[in-house]
Design a protein around this motif. Structure first.
Motif, PDB file in Angstrom:
ATOM      1  N   PHE A  97      22.450 -12.645 -31.159  1.00  0.00           N
ATOM      2  CA  PHE A  97      22.618 -11.311 -31.752  1.00  0.00           C
ATOM      3  C   PHE A  97      22.292 -11.340 -33.244  1.00  0.00           C
ATOM      4  N   GLU A  98      21.898 -10.178 -33.721  1.00  0.00           N
ATOM      5  CA  GLU A  98      21.548  -9.989 -35.130  1.00  0.00           C
ATOM      6  C   GLU A  98      22.404  -8.836 -35.657  1.00  0.00           C
ATOM      7  N   LEU A  99      22.494  -8.707 -36.982  1.00  0.00           N
ATOM      8  CA  LEU A  99      23.080  -7.497 -37.530  1.00  0.00           C
ATOM      9  C   LEU A  99      22.271  -6.320 -36.992  1.00  0.00           C
ATOM     10  N   GLY A 122      34.639  -5.941 -38.143  1.00  0.00           N
ATOM     11  CA  GLY A 122      33.625  -6.832 -38.706  1.00  0.00           C
ATOM     12  C   GLY A 122      32.263  -6.189 -38.614  1.00  0.00           C
ATOM     13  N   GLU A 123      31.238  -7.017 -38.490  1.00  0.00           N
ATOM     14  CA  GLU A 123      29.868  -6.506 -38.551  1.00  0.00           C
ATOM     15  C   GLU A 123      29.460  -5.781 -37.270  1.00  0.00           C
ATOM     16  N   LEU A 124      28.500  -4.860 -37.406  1.00  0.00           N
ATOM     17  CA  LEU A 124      27.896  -4.215 -36.239  1.00  0.00           C
ATOM     18  C   LEU A 124      26.726  -5.073 -35.781  1.00  0.00           C
TER      19      LEU A 124
ATOM     20  N   PHE B  54      19.639  -3.515 -46.818  1.00  0.00           N
ATOM     21  CA  PHE B  54      20.209  -4.268 -45.695  1.00  0.00           C
ATOM     22  C   PHE B  54      20.660  -5.633 -46.194  1.00  0.00           C
ATOM     23  N   THR B  55      21.467  -6.286 -45.388  1.00  0.00           N
ATOM     24  CA  THR B  55      21.931  -7.616 -45.704  1.00  0.00           C
ATOM     25  C   THR B  55      21.028  -8.606 -44.991  1.00  0.00           C
ATOM     26  N   LEU B  56      20.503  -9.544 -45.745  1.00  0.00           N
ATOM     27  CA  LEU B  56      19.592 -10.505 -45.159  1.00  0.00           C
ATOM     28  C   LEU B  56      20.396 -11.734 -44.764  1.00  0.00           C
ATOM     29  N   LYS B  57      20.966 -11.701 -43.578  1.00  0.00           N
ATOM     30  CA  LYS B  57      21.804 -12.814 -43.130  1.00  0.00           C
ATOM     31  C   LYS B  57      21.899 -12.811 -41.609  1.00  0.00           C
ATOM     32  N   THR B  58      22.389 -13.902 -41.074  1.00  0.00           N
ATOM     33  CA  THR B  58      22.699 -13.919 -39.643  1.00  0.00           C
ATOM     34  C   THR B  58      24.136 -13.433 -39.492  1.00  0.00           C
TER      35      THR B  58
END
Lengths: 516, 516
Positions: A97-99, A122-124, B54-58
């Motif tokens: 999965f990714e953001l 937390g994150e979507l 956007f956030t550039l992260k996993t």
């Protein structure tokens, strides 16, 4: 919600469907699919009919792989990975999965097919839809400007599954991509060479690789009078030409998308063209096409591409086809798609599915690989918009699995699901400890060995297991053999038996199984 | 929600943390983790501070694998898969998500860590939490009563990630299980043999495999006066003995779970016991323990297990340890857990983490494998409750990866991320076509070859690429070589060059790279 009587009626009908398929000896996959529908209905009904409280099934559009399927899958993957490694590719992996925002705005109309995770605080998050967008995110995040990598992993699409035709909601992609600033069309040509190698080695029958270029398509739309803001939507309609007739495509353009009849007809003339380097040359001279700078750039590159393909000796399968569009938004240059042209054994369901899906002589059984150039995608992730030109190809492996499975079914040769070289057996009772001791000796020497988990198994059942699973050798222990310090080594297919000294056993097993 | 000033303050503090780590040259993994926290804060703040949209992260608790990590991963997997195959295992695969109800009621208190998918219409789905429950579902669904299989795949837990210590929210499990009705303890012993083989072959340093039995635990709880309805919860407290002192465990039992002090102290005496077959024999004579039928059954089997482990020559590493409990609900018999006992290079974060996590001489660096017998799980899925006895082991591979990565960092030998045998290069200009032609020849002959995607690359940069990526050979083309029908074959490390005729080139490359 349907009422109880309706559901009961539906269950009855569906029960008939299942019984009929079983009577016709339809494929297991097809029966399973219909049984799943039946179970779903029973659960809807609840109460006594749905006896157990839960549904015993995999999620819609997904499936388990049994050992036989895994053996085939392993073989296919080995072929593909060998090819990727032959071309010097590195391997990477990204999370499943990714953001959610990482996937947003990358897939155009297909975005609705993305699986989202529940917001549990937390994150979507969303499940990956392909491997290309995560790759671009990886490059931007790690500031990688140069890489040739492959990535083999499952992707997820809430599409309408058609499992008997190899279309699933969870499926593998095998991606090979080249990122970096290079001289035009050299990496692009290597991607096509890779498709050619893989499809040839998998022996799936004859195939074609269609090639086109987004710049040629856009140029063509421009000179045919398509308004700028309609390029993408007209492009998705053109993309349907492999499944729909020109008349239907034309009608969608004109009636649904509001294109003028004149523009549509002009497009119609171009998209019927197919050829090679000659066609690119001809179009460069074409009075209308040559007015578009974009088209000219695409056509010049197309000529260059074909010259490299000649050096790679793959022009026999590659066709420059102006009807190829490909749905995804992120392509910026060359695009391609490989199709199998041989009508293989057609799954029953496809043949029953009526006109639109009817398998005809010479009709393609569908796309097995696709890809193209996407020079802008990485820049969408880079905070400063720095671009990393990329080109890549994705092998659509599920359809390949289906074909390989059908071939394995049709073949006389049995698919082995283990690699066991020898079974340690005994003819007499009370030899469990001796069997275990010998088995451990063999394992420690690197021999693939099995032993029955019974104190006193029958010799016949031990031999039967070898027959069933294709184990070539049996090491038989008995009182006499133990006294003599030997093992009776039996060759399963010939039933020959010879005594081998314990000291020489490992060597003898290796010798006999190295040429199997 | 924290206010803006608070977040700005937090950003400042977190920025310091990152700067400090960078100055200390902390591990990339650790820095990344802290940078991710910083980015999250910036996003919370929004507006100008979080510059890009956007956030550039996993996703939290997940990571990408770069080519070097993948090369190590491939090596570890090969070792593990070879072992599973040596033991005659088949391979299966299941989907990454299951119906939510399939996972319900299988994991006790840990169920809250399951990832659910968003309800987008259709079935309610969850990501798999382990590979054992999907395996049991597979057996029941396909009416399989006998199988020895392995399954390597990622599983998902919404746990608190501690990535520097190899704890992730997405991580691999490598499972080997034996399902079927067999004579007692033979498959169980094979599982332990497998753990022994894998941990030995991976060369991770010394290790111990702790063994216990749920029946012994339950019998022990009974004779110590734990009420029936408290067995599971007391069991999870005992399970913490590897992380907490006995005093803390005792206190949790008495204060939080309401156990009598007397019962707790009796438990305390048993859980301090460790031994081998002798301990099982002693406990069978123990006045209190022998009152429990369950405990006696477990102890008798434990004796039997050790007798098989002797035949398999693995008793040097196996300890019967009454403090081993394991959290999962579904175990019914033997349970085990492997730990590395050598204090390896301790990651900085762990050492900084204060008392509870401090790495001391001889303290275990954590569990790397675990498993046990679960005879009831398949029956939970079967509509008629038919049981299929199972025993299995799961290798916790992420910690192994971490250790292998650290070893690779410390080692002088460079990890190769490709397998390329030869680079096709030229010293002169205008030889792109000749380079491509030769490269294709080599690919077609099965040679792993690379070529630079430039029209006129410098010889030095071509050689540099070979040095960087460990390519052992360079095939150099020049006008003279082309005229003579030869290729200059250069050995990268010795810089020797010889002329080889085109006809013999493939053979020569194979010869030179077979013994590399």
């Amino acid at each position: 919600m349907a009422d109880k009587a309706q559901i009961q009626e539906a269950i009855k009908t569906q029960g008939e469907v299942v019984r009929k398929l079983k009577a016709e000896k339809a494929s297991k996959e097809q029966i399973d699919e219909e049984v799943a529908k039946l179970l779903e209905l029973k659960v809807q009904l609840g109460g006594d009919e749905g006896r157990h409280q839960f549904t015993l099934k995999t999620a819609k559009g997904t499936r388990d792989y049994n050992p036989k399927q895994m053996a085939i899958r392993e073989k296919v993957f080995n072929t593909i990975i060998s090819c990727f490694k032959r071309h010097g590719a590195e391997n990477i992996d990204t999370p499943v999965f990714e953001l959610k925002e990482t996937l947003t705005g990358k897939y155009g109309e297909d975005s609705k097919l993305i699986y989202d995770l529940k917001d549990q605080g937390g994150e979507l998050l969303s499940l990956r839809y392909d491997l290309t967008v995560p790759f671009a995110r990886y490059l931007a995040m790690n500031k990688v400007t140069n890489i040739k990598r492959y990535h083999i992993a499952k992707v997820y699409r809430r599409d309408n599954p058609a499992m008997t035709r190899g279309r699933y909601r969870e499926f593998y992609q095998c991606d090979f991509d080249i990122a970096g600033q290079y001289d035009p069309m050299i990496p692009d040509a290597e991607c096509l060479k890779i498709v050619h190698e893989i499809l040839s080695e998998l022996e799936l029958g004859d195939f074609r690789i269609k090639v086109n270029d987004r710049r040629i398509l856009d140029g063509m739309f421009a000179v045919c009078g398509v308004p700028d803001d309609k390029f993408r939507t007209i492009c998705s309609t053109v993309d349907k030409l492999d499944k729909m007739s020109w008349e239907d495509v034309r009608s969608e353009m004109v009636k649904e998308k509001g294109l003028s009849e004149e523009a549509a007809d002009q497009i119609g003339q171009y998209v019927s063209l197919q050829g090679g380097m000659d066609l690119a040359e001809r179009l460069l001279q074409d009075a209308k096409m040559s007015q578009s700078k974009q088209a000219c750039a695409g056509l010049t590159d197309m000529k260059q591409l074909f010259s490299y393909l000649q050096l790679f000796q793959v022009t026999d399968k590659v066709v420059f086809d102006l009807s190829l569009a490909r749905g995804l938004d992120y392509y910026t240059g060359v695009i391609y798609e490989a199709i199998l042209t041989q009508t293989g054994p057609v799954p029953v369901a496809a043949a029953q599915n009526g006109a639109g899906e009817k398998a005809e002589e010479g009709v393609s059984v569908g796309s097995v690989a696709g890809g193209g150039r996407y020079d802008g995608l990485v820049g969408m992730f880079d905070p400063k918009g720095r671009k990393v030109p990329c080109v890549g190809v994705s092998i659509g492996i599920e359809r390949v699995f289906s074909i390989m499975e059908q071939k394995a079914e049709a073949s006389a040769e049995k698919v082995r699901t283990t690699e066991t070289q020898v079974m340690v057996a005994s003819a007499q009772k009370n030899l469990l400890e001796e069997r275990l001791r010998l088995t451990a000796e063999l394992w420690n020497a690197g021999i693939k060995a099995e032993v029955m988990y019974k104190k006193n198994p029958k010799l016949l059942s031990q031999l039967q297991h070898c027959e069933d699973s294709g184990i070539p050798l049996v090491a038989i222990l008995g009182e006499q053999e133990l006294k003599d310090g030997v093992v009776k080594l039996r060759t399963v297919h010939s039933r020959e038996e010879i005594d081998v000294s314990r000291a020489k056993l490992v060597e003898e097993i290796k010798r006999r199984t190295s040429d199997v």
